[in-house]
Design a protein around this motif. Structure first.
Motif, PDB file in Angstrom:
ATOM      1  N   UNK A 211       0.714   0.025   8.786  1.00 21.78           N
ATOM      2  CA  UNK A 211       2.138  -0.298   8.781  1.00 21.78           C
ATOM      3  C   UNK A 211       2.833   0.403   9.928  1.00 21.78           C
ATOM      4  N   UNK A 212       4.075   0.078  10.183  1.00 23.79           N
ATOM      5  CA  UNK A 212       4.798   0.687  11.307  1.00 23.79           C
ATOM      6  C   UNK A 212       5.008   2.194  11.145  1.00 23.79           C
ATOM      7  N   UNK A 213       5.013   2.668   9.900  1.00 24.05           N
ATOM      8  CA  UNK A 213       5.205   4.101   9.644  1.00 24.05           C
ATOM      9  C   UNK A 213       3.923   4.771   9.177  1.00 24.05           C
ATOM     10  N   UNK A 214       2.796   4.152   9.460  1.00 24.90           N
ATOM     11  CA  UNK A 214       1.512   4.682   9.007  1.00 24.90           C
ATOM     12  C   UNK A 214       0.964   3.857   7.863  1.00 24.90           C
ATOM     13  N   UNK A 215      -0.214   4.234   7.360  1.00 25.65           N
ATOM     14  CA  UNK A 215      -0.840   3.451   6.289  1.00 25.65           C
ATOM     15  C   UNK A 215       0.010   3.429   5.022  1.00 25.65           C
ATOM     16  N   UNK A 216      -0.068   2.289   4.324  1.00 18.92           N
ATOM     17  CA  UNK A 216       0.647   2.140   3.065  1.00 18.92           C
ATOM     18  C   UNK A 216      -0.190   1.371   2.065  1.00 18.92           C
ATOM     19  N   UNK A 217       0.236   1.363   0.838  1.00 16.90           N
ATOM     20  CA  UNK A 217      -0.518   0.726  -0.231  1.00 16.90           C
ATOM     21  C   UNK A 217      -0.387  -0.779  -0.294  1.00 16.90           C
ATOM     22  N   UNK A 218       0.508  -1.360   0.503  1.00 19.61           N
ATOM     23  CA  UNK A 218       0.683  -2.818   0.550  1.00 19.61           C
ATOM     24  C   UNK A 218       1.049  -3.200   1.980  1.00 19.61           C
ATOM     25  N   UNK A 219       0.638  -4.376   2.419  1.00 20.77           N
ATOM     26  CA  UNK A 219       1.019  -4.801   3.770  1.00 20.77           C
ATOM     27  C   UNK A 219       2.523  -5.064   3.844  1.00 20.77           C
ATOM     28  N   UNK A 220       3.097  -4.825   5.022  1.00 25.61           N
ATOM     29  CA  UNK A 220       4.520  -5.102   5.193  1.00 25.61           C
ATOM     30  C   UNK A 220       4.722  -6.613   5.219  1.00 25.61           C
ATOM     31  N   UNK A 221       5.917  -7.039   4.880  1.00 24.40           N
ATOM     32  CA  UNK A 221       6.186  -8.473   4.764  1.00 24.40           C
ATOM     33  C   UNK A 221       5.958  -9.205   6.074  1.00 24.40           C
TER      34      UNK A 221
END
Length: 147
Positions: A81-91
Motif C-alpha cells: 500500500x502507499x503507507x506500507x503493507x496492510x491487511x487489505x488492498x487499497x481500493x
C-alpha cells in the motif's frame, strides 16, 4: 462476473477488503456483482481453493492479486500500500486490477502462443496461462513419464 472473498476468522481485514472491493466494483459500474464470502476453517480446505492468505479476493475463481506460491496455512495476508503493507488492498489497487483483468480478456497461451479468451485458458502460478489443448498435452505427457 463472480466475486468472492476467502477469509479466516482471526484476520479482521476481510471486512475492509469487502468494503473496498464493493467500492471498486461500484465505481466501475458493476453494482450487479454480489460478493460471496467463504470462511476457510482448515488447512485442507485452504489447499482445495486458490487461497493465498486472508483475505484472498477471487474474481471468477482467480486471485485478483496472484502470488507465486500456494498458501495452505490459515494465515493473514499482507498487501502493498502507499503507507506500507496492510491487511487489505487499497481500493485503487483493486480498481486497477479489475481494469487490467477486463483489458486482458484475450491472452496468449504460454505454451503454443495462440490467442485465446480467458475462459479457454488454465491459470498456472505466477500469472502464466496455457490453453486447454496444451494443458491436456502436458497432463498426458506427465502421465506417460510416470509409466
Amino acid at each position: 462476473m463472480r466475486a468472492e472473498i476467502l477469509y479466516i476468522d482471526s484476520c479482521p481485514s476481510w471486512r475492509t477488503a469487502q468494503e473496498r472491493l464493493r467500492g471498486a466494483l461500484d465505481d466501475l459500474g458493476r453494482t450487479d456483482v454480489s460478493i460471496a464470502r467463504t470462511l476457510i476453517e482448515s488447512a485442507e480446505q485452504a489447499a482445495r481453493r486458490p487461497f493465498a492468505g486472508s483475505p484472498t479476493i477471487l474474481i471468477d475463481d482467480e486471485d485478483l492479486f496472484p502470488v507465486e506460491t500456494d498458501v495452505h496455512e490459515l494465515a493473514c495476508r499482507l498487501y502493498p500500500g502507499p503507507d506500507g503493507p496492510g491487511g487489505a488492498p487499497v481500493e485503487t489497487a483493486i480498481r486497477e486490477a479489475l481494469l487490467d483483468r477486463r483489458s486482458s480478456e484475450h491472452m496468449t497461451c504460454a505454451c503454443c502462443g495462440r490467442q485465446r479468451t480467458r475462459r479457454q485458458l488454465h491459470a498456472l502460478h505466477g500469472g502464466t496461462y496455457i490453453c486447454r489443448r496444451c494443458g491436456l498435452w502436458v497432463a498426458l505427457r506427465l502421465r506417460s513419464d510416470k509409466s
